[in-house]
Design a protein around this motif. Structure first.
Motif, mmCIF file in Angstrom:
data_model
loop_
_atom_site.group_PDB
_atom_site.id
_atom_site.type_symbol
_atom_site.label_atom_id
_atom_site.label_comp_id
_atom_site.label_asym_id
_atom_site.label_seq_id
_atom_site.Cartn_x
_atom_site.Cartn_y
_atom_site.Cartn_z
ATOM 1 N N ALA A 68 -10.850 72.710 104.448
ATOM 2 C CA ALA A 68 -9.623 73.174 105.103
ATOM 3 C C ALA A 68 -8.552 72.089 105.066
ATOM 4 C CB ALA A 68 -9.918 73.584 106.540
ATOM 5 N N GLU A 69 -8.951 70.860 105.314
ATOM 6 C CA GLU A 69 -7.991 69.751 105.295
ATOM 7 C C GLU A 69 -7.377 69.585 103.906
ATOM 8 O OE1 GLU A 69 -7.904 64.956 106.146
ATOM 9 O OE2 GLU A 69 -9.556 66.140 106.951
ATOM 10 N N LYS A 70 -8.209 69.620 102.875
ATOM 11 C CA LYS A 70 -7.707 69.499 101.502
ATOM 12 C C LYS A 70 -6.772 70.652 101.157
ATOM 13 C CE LYS A 70 -11.470 66.986 99.279
ATOM 14 N NZ LYS A 70 -12.518 67.054 98.251
ATOM 15 N N PHE A 71 -7.167 71.849 101.533
ATOM 16 C CA PHE A 71 -6.359 73.035 101.235
ATOM 17 C C PHE A 71 -4.992 72.921 101.897
ATOM 18 C CE2 PHE A 71 -4.854 77.346 101.806
ATOM 19 C CZ PHE A 71 -5.203 77.986 100.629
ATOM 20 N N LEU A 72 -4.973 72.537 103.165
ATOM 21 C CA LEU A 72 -3.709 72.440 103.893
ATOM 22 C C LEU A 72 -2.839 71.303 103.358
ATOM 23 C CD1 LEU A 72 -4.964 73.224 107.489
ATOM 24 C CD2 LEU A 72 -3.669 74.718 105.956
ATOM 25 N N LYS A 73 -3.448 70.175 103.018
ATOM 26 C CA LYS A 73 -2.677 69.071 102.434
ATOM 27 C C LYS A 73 -2.077 69.482 101.094
ATOM 28 C CE LYS A 73 -4.844 65.049 104.558
ATOM 29 N NZ LYS A 73 -5.659 63.844 104.325
ATOM 30 N N HIS A 74 -2.869 70.178 100.299
ATOM 31 C CA HIS A 74 -2.378 70.648 99.003
ATOM 32 C C HIS A 74 -1.221 71.634 99.195
ATOM 33 C CE1 HIS A 74 -2.317 72.204 94.924
ATOM 34 N NE2 HIS A 74 -2.428 73.413 95.424
ATOM 35 N N THR A 75 -1.375 72.550 100.120
ATOM 36 C CA THR A 75 -0.335 73.537 100.381
ATOM 37 C C THR A 75 0.948 72.863 100.861
ATOM 38 O OG1 THR A 75 -2.004 75.192 100.924
ATOM 39 C CG2 THR A 75 0.221 75.612 101.716
ATOM 40 N N MET A 76 0.810 71.875 101.732
ATOM 41 C CA MET A 76 1.987 71.144 102.209
ATOM 42 C C MET A 76 2.660 70.398 101.067
ATOM 43 S SD MET A 76 0.662 69.772 105.931
ATOM 44 C CE MET A 76 1.749 68.396 105.871
#
Length: 93
Positions: A68-76
């Protein structure tokens, strides 16, 4: 919807502005829900291995948190890059 989006609607009647604002809000909500669903599905498929317990095992929970952290960082990061490119794009006047 932010003020910069509304600025492009200056020539429209108030009723049309309200309709456009509502449509944009709905599209943003839909996109947010799609992103959330994509995150949940991806992290679940990647991290959950067994269904022997009603709660996640420690390694599954850690995997989900990292995912989830990687996904959100990537999305940001993608959003920031898109904003950078959008600022440098020529405007139509």
């Amino acid at each position: 919807m932010d003020a910069s989006m509304m600025a492009g609607l200056d020539g429209l009647p108030e009723e049309d502005k309200a309709k456009m604002a509502s449509m944009i809000d709905q599209l943003q909500l839909r996109d947010s829900l799609r992103m959330y669903n994509s995150l949940v599905e991806r992290c679940f498929v990647d991290c959950v291995d067994s269904f022997t317990r009603k709660s996640l095992q420690k390694q599954e929970e850690t995997c989900v948190m990292r995912c989830a952290e990687k996904f959100l960082k990537h999305t940001m990061r993608v959003g920031m890059r898109f904003a950078e490119l959008n600022q440098n794009a020529p405007t139509q006047d």
